[in-house]
Design a protein around this motif. Sequence first.
Motif, short mmCIF file in Angstrom:
data_model
loop_
_atom_site.label_atom_id
_atom_site.label_comp_id
_atom_site.label_asym_id
_atom_site.label_seq_id
_atom_site.Cartn_x
_atom_site.Cartn_y
_atom_site.Cartn_z
N TYR A 194 0.83 -1.20 0.00
CA TYR A 194 0.00 0.00 0.00
C TYR A 194 0.86 1.25 0.00
CZ TYR A 194 -4.51 -2.34 0.56
OH TYR A 194 -5.65 -3.07 0.35
N LEU A 195 1.96 1.23 0.75
CA LEU A 195 2.85 2.39 0.76
C LEU A 195 3.52 2.59 -0.59
CD1 LEU A 195 4.42 1.99 4.31
CD2 LEU A 195 2.68 3.64 3.59
N GLU A 196 3.78 1.49 -1.29
CA GLU A 196 4.32 1.61 -2.64
C GLU A 196 3.30 2.27 -3.58
OE1 GLU A 196 5.31 -2.44 -3.21
OE2 GLU A 196 7.21 -2.31 -2.09
N VAL A 197 2.02 1.98 -3.37
CA VAL A 197 0.99 2.65 -4.16
C VAL A 197 0.92 4.13 -3.78
CG1 VAL A 197 -1.51 2.81 -4.59
CG2 VAL A 197 -0.37 0.58 -4.61
N CYS A 198 1.11 4.45 -2.51
CA CYS A 198 1.17 5.86 -2.11
C CYS A 198 2.25 6.59 -2.91
CB CYS A 198 1.47 5.98 -0.61
SG CYS A 198 0.07 5.57 0.46
N ARG A 199 3.41 5.97 -3.04
CA ARG A 199 4.47 6.54 -3.88
C ARG A 199 3.96 6.75 -5.31
NH1 ARG A 199 9.64 2.63 -2.50
NH2 ARG A 199 10.68 4.01 -0.99
N GLU A 200 3.32 5.74 -5.82
CA GLU A 200 2.87 5.73 -7.21
C GLU A 200 1.89 6.87 -7.49
OE1 GLU A 200 -0.50 3.02 -9.35
OE2 GLU A 200 1.09 1.92 -8.30
N VAL A 201 0.98 7.15 -6.53
CA VAL A 201 -0.09 8.13 -6.79
C VAL A 201 0.22 9.50 -6.19
CG1 VAL A 201 -1.82 6.31 -6.96
CG2 VAL A 201 -1.39 7.41 -4.73
N GLY A 202 1.38 9.65 -5.56
CA GLY A 202 1.79 10.97 -5.07
C GLY A 202 1.35 11.32 -3.66
N ILE A 203 0.93 10.32 -2.89
CA ILE A 203 0.61 10.56 -1.48
C ILE A 203 1.93 10.57 -0.70
CG2 ILE A 203 -0.49 9.61 0.59
CD1 ILE A 203 -2.62 8.41 -1.26
N LYS A 204 2.25 11.69 -0.07
CA LYS A 204 3.54 11.85 0.59
C LYS A 204 3.48 11.74 2.11
CE LYS A 204 6.20 12.86 -3.01
NZ LYS A 204 7.37 12.02 -3.37
N ASN A 205 2.30 11.97 2.68
CA ASN A 205 2.19 12.11 4.13
C ASN A 205 1.34 11.00 4.73
OD1 ASN A 205 3.59 14.70 4.03
ND2 ASN A 205 1.71 15.46 3.07
N VAL A 206 1.97 10.23 5.62
CA VAL A 206 1.32 9.08 6.24
C VAL A 206 1.20 9.36 7.73
CG1 VAL A 206 1.41 6.60 6.65
CG2 VAL A 206 2.33 7.55 4.51
N HIS A 207 -0.02 9.62 8.18
CA HIS A 207 -0.29 9.87 9.59
C HIS A 207 -0.69 8.55 10.23
CE1 HIS A 207 -0.63 14.39 9.28
NE2 HIS A 207 -0.62 14.03 8.01
N VAL A 208 -0.10 8.25 11.36
CA VAL A 208 -0.34 6.97 12.02
C VAL A 208 -0.72 7.20 13.48
CG1 VAL A 208 0.55 4.65 12.39
CG2 VAL A 208 1.55 6.08 10.60
N HIS A 209 -1.84 6.63 13.90
CA HIS A 209 -2.22 6.71 15.31
C HIS A 209 -1.29 5.79 16.10
CE1 HIS A 209 -5.22 7.04 18.71
NE2 HIS A 209 -4.42 6.07 19.11
N LYS A 210 -0.43 6.40 16.88
CA LYS A 210 0.46 5.67 17.78
C LYS A 210 0.39 6.37 19.13
CE LYS A 210 2.17 2.58 14.91
NZ LYS A 210 2.00 1.11 15.14
N GLY A 211 -0.66 6.06 19.87
CA GLY A 211 -0.87 6.78 21.11
C GLY A 211 -1.69 5.97 22.09
N PRO A 212 -2.45 6.66 22.93
CA PRO A 212 -3.19 6.00 24.00
C PRO A 212 -4.19 4.98 23.47
CG PRO A 212 -3.12 8.36 24.35
CD PRO A 212 -2.59 8.12 22.98
N THR A 213 -4.40 3.94 24.23
CA THR A 213 -5.40 2.93 23.90
C THR A 213 -6.80 3.52 24.06
OG1 THR A 213 -3.95 1.17 24.65
CG2 THR A 213 -6.27 0.65 24.50
N ILE A 214 -7.68 3.15 23.16
CA ILE A 214 -9.08 3.54 23.22
C ILE A 214 -9.90 2.26 23.29
CG2 ILE A 214 -10.93 4.83 22.10
CD1 ILE A 214 -8.64 6.25 20.50
N ARG A 215 -10.72 2.13 24.29
CA ARG A 215 -11.52 0.92 24.45
C ARG A 215 -12.40 0.69 23.24
NH1 ARG A 215 -16.31 -0.27 28.86
NH2 ARG A 215 -16.08 -2.54 28.91
#
Length: 341
Positions: free
Chosen positions: A164-185
């Motif tokens: 999927y990240l390779e497709v991001c390269r292919e279509v010009g998506i440069k910014n990948v935001h990732v939730h890496k934080g507190p747990t949510i029930r």
Amino acid sequence: MYTKDGEKYFILDAHIALWDARPENQRNVHGKQFIDCFYDYHRNLSPASELWPYEEYLYQGGERLVRDLFQDGYVDHAIFQPARLGEFYVNGFGQTKEAFELASANPDKLTYNHYFDPRDGERGLDRLRRDAQEMHLKGVKLYTADWHGDSRGYKLSDPWTYRYLEVCREVGIKNVHVHKGPTIRPLDRDAFDVADVDHVATDFTDLNFVVEHCGLPRLEDFCWIATQEPNVYAGLAVAMPFIHTRPRYFAQIIGELLYWLDENRIFFSSDYALWTPKWLVETFVDFQIPEDMSEYAPLTTDQKKKILGLNAAAVYDIPVPAELQVANPPQHAEPQAVAVA
């Protein structure tokens, strides 16, 4: 724009959402657990004057969002970061159609990022290509702890994620935001672990990885990764409201980020509608690291200006009036791709 003591601040809220958690959209008990956990964060970390009634919190709608951000909240531009959560909500949690239409009607004010889930396989790759073209995507928001059938999470380093990240390269998506934080029930804590950011940032040096919530409660792990990976950024969603309830803890967070990263890789985020930007902007501009926490340097006005908007504007190519810039504006070098083994 926010003005205080003769200083003008360009405000870019880098993490907002438009959600629907009303009972009719809850697929099962987990939908209620999720929004109840959200509301607990809101209720416990907000000033009393900023509390919303529970019923209003379930769904805000675009009209209120525009008022809270752009009329009352000083925000010049904001970026949607939706979460699907299709196992918990009939029509998903983040409202794609409504948010995208709102952004399309207000392109000078709103940018819409979308999402993908590598567990969708080949059909998801085709959909990502279509979404990128139809929505003119600059970024995506990933939720590695989201449930998908029997799966209760995935890693950025998984082979399918790489496709999927390779497709991001292919279509010009440069910014990948990732939730890496507190747990949510009811999501699993370990599925939000920040460790896989190290792997993927090394292999995709041409993409920017914005770690939302700056890895909390794993701040130290995040900082050790981000200091060696120049394409890793810190998003302050969820960290910001501690400026009210735990100001010394917030001082530690911002002090560590400025020590390990630099002032150009930290993004302000209200995490709307968890919190509204007005009081967060006001409080941050007035905030200073306590003198007895001398291991951290005092915050400067230029640093605050960069964090509140100039940094994210540079990454997203959002124009900023010259009079709102600083003497040394954030520099965002265009990274180069490397081959993934």
